[in-house]
Motif scaffolding. Sequence first.
Motif, PDB file in Angstrom:
ATOM      1  N   ARG A  78      59.176 -60.073 -12.285  1.00 10.48           N
ATOM      2  CA  ARG A  78      59.798 -58.759 -12.048  1.00 10.48           C
ATOM      3  C   ARG A  78      58.950 -57.645 -12.659  1.00 10.48           C
ATOM      4  O   ARG A  78      58.805 -56.579 -12.079  1.00 10.48           O
ATOM      5  CB  ARG A  78      61.222 -58.744 -12.630  1.00 10.48           C
ATOM      6  CG  ARG A  78      61.920 -57.406 -12.609  1.00 10.48           C
ATOM      7  CD  ARG A  78      62.091 -56.731 -11.256  1.00 10.48           C
ATOM      8  NE  ARG A  78      62.588 -57.607 -10.228  1.00 10.48           N
ATOM      9  CZ  ARG A  78      62.411 -57.392  -8.922  1.00 10.48           C
ATOM     10  NH1 ARG A  78      61.764 -56.331  -8.489  1.00 10.48           N
ATOM     11  NH2 ARG A  78      62.867 -58.229  -8.034  1.00 10.48           N
ATOM     12  N   TRP A  79      58.347 -57.886 -13.843  1.00 10.59           N
ATOM     13  CA  TRP A  79      57.474 -56.885 -14.466  1.00 10.59           C
ATOM     14  C   TRP A  79      56.317 -56.558 -13.532  1.00 10.59           C
ATOM     15  O   TRP A  79      55.959 -55.398 -13.346  1.00 10.59           O
ATOM     16  CB  TRP A  79      56.941 -57.396 -15.808  1.00 10.59           C
ATOM     17  CG  TRP A  79      56.089 -56.386 -16.511  1.00 10.59           C
ATOM     18  CD1 TRP A  79      56.500 -55.499 -17.454  1.00 10.59           C
ATOM     19  CD2 TRP A  79      54.683 -56.139 -16.318  1.00 10.59           C
ATOM     20  NE1 TRP A  79      55.433 -54.711 -17.862  1.00 10.59           N
ATOM     21  CE2 TRP A  79      54.308 -55.085 -17.173  1.00 10.59           C
ATOM     22  CE3 TRP A  79      53.699 -56.702 -15.510  1.00 10.59           C
ATOM     23  CZ2 TRP A  79      53.010 -54.592 -17.244  1.00 10.59           C
ATOM     24  CZ3 TRP A  79      52.408 -56.207 -15.572  1.00 10.59           C
ATOM     25  CH2 TRP A  79      52.063 -55.168 -16.433  1.00 10.59           C
ATOM     26  N   TYR A  81      56.147 -56.936 -10.208  1.00 11.21           N
ATOM     27  CA  TYR A  81      56.633 -56.195  -9.040  1.00 11.21           C
ATOM     28  C   TYR A  81      56.883 -54.730  -9.390  1.00 11.21           C
ATOM     29  O   TYR A  81      56.504 -53.834  -8.641  1.00 11.21           O
ATOM     30  CB  TYR A  81      57.909 -56.825  -8.493  1.00 11.21           C
ATOM     31  CG  TYR A  81      57.708 -58.123  -7.744  1.00 11.21           C
ATOM     32  CD1 TYR A  81      56.449 -58.657  -7.515  1.00 11.21           C
ATOM     33  CD2 TYR A  81      58.788 -58.839  -7.273  1.00 11.21           C
ATOM     34  CE1 TYR A  81      56.271 -59.840  -6.830  1.00 11.21           C
ATOM     35  CE2 TYR A  81      58.625 -60.032  -6.582  1.00 11.21           C
ATOM     36  CZ  TYR A  81      57.368 -60.526  -6.366  1.00 11.21           C
ATOM     37  OH  TYR A  81      57.211 -61.700  -5.682  1.00 11.21           O
ATOM     38  N   ASP A  82      57.537 -54.470 -10.519  1.00 12.18           N
ATOM     39  CA  ASP A  82      57.800 -53.095 -10.932  1.00 12.18           C
ATOM     40  C   ASP A  82      56.493 -52.350 -11.211  1.00 12.18           C
ATOM     41  O   ASP A  82      56.366 -51.169 -10.882  1.00 12.18           O
ATOM     42  CB  ASP A  82      58.696 -53.071 -12.174  1.00 12.18           C
ATOM     43  CG  ASP A  82      60.111 -53.532 -11.881  1.00 12.18           C
ATOM     44  OD1 ASP A  82      60.519 -53.558 -10.695  1.00 12.18           O
ATOM     45  OD2 ASP A  82      60.819 -53.889 -12.847  1.00 12.18           O
ATOM     46  N   LYS A  85      54.647 -51.368  -7.923  1.00 14.53           N
ATOM     47  CA  LYS A  85      55.357 -50.334  -7.160  1.00 14.53           C
ATOM     48  C   LYS A  85      54.837 -48.948  -7.485  1.00 14.53           C
ATOM     49  O   LYS A  85      54.983 -48.023  -6.708  1.00 14.53           O
ATOM     50  CB  LYS A  85      56.860 -50.397  -7.442  1.00 14.53           C
ATOM     51  CG  LYS A  85      57.587 -51.462  -6.709  1.00 14.53           C
ATOM     52  CD  LYS A  85      59.063 -51.365  -7.026  1.00 14.53           C
ATOM     53  CE  LYS A  85      59.806 -52.550  -6.475  1.00 14.53           C
ATOM     54  NZ  LYS A  85      61.226 -52.521  -6.871  1.00 14.53           N
TER      55      LYS A  85
END
Length: 90
Positions: A78-79, A81-82, A85
Amino acid sequence: MTEDHQAVKKMVEFLSQYQVKKINDRDWNSDVSKETGFMIEIRTENEVVMASIYENQLMSINNNGDYYKVVNGPIEIRWVYDYIKGFDNF
């Protein structure tokens, strides 16, 4: 994709917190359908390094393809992906 050395450094620092251990190809779990992950490609003047990275394992695509398990995972996908972005071309 970025040529920003600070952005690359931040990603390398994030990934460097994880330890991996090389495993045999027979120990690689090829069913990654239920895992989140990403591919990374790093290009320098002399080399291209590519890998598929999942929460608990990764595969180097260079040479014959080496397999690794994450010793102190899972990797915080998740880190990543964030983080990506934030780039305009994502």
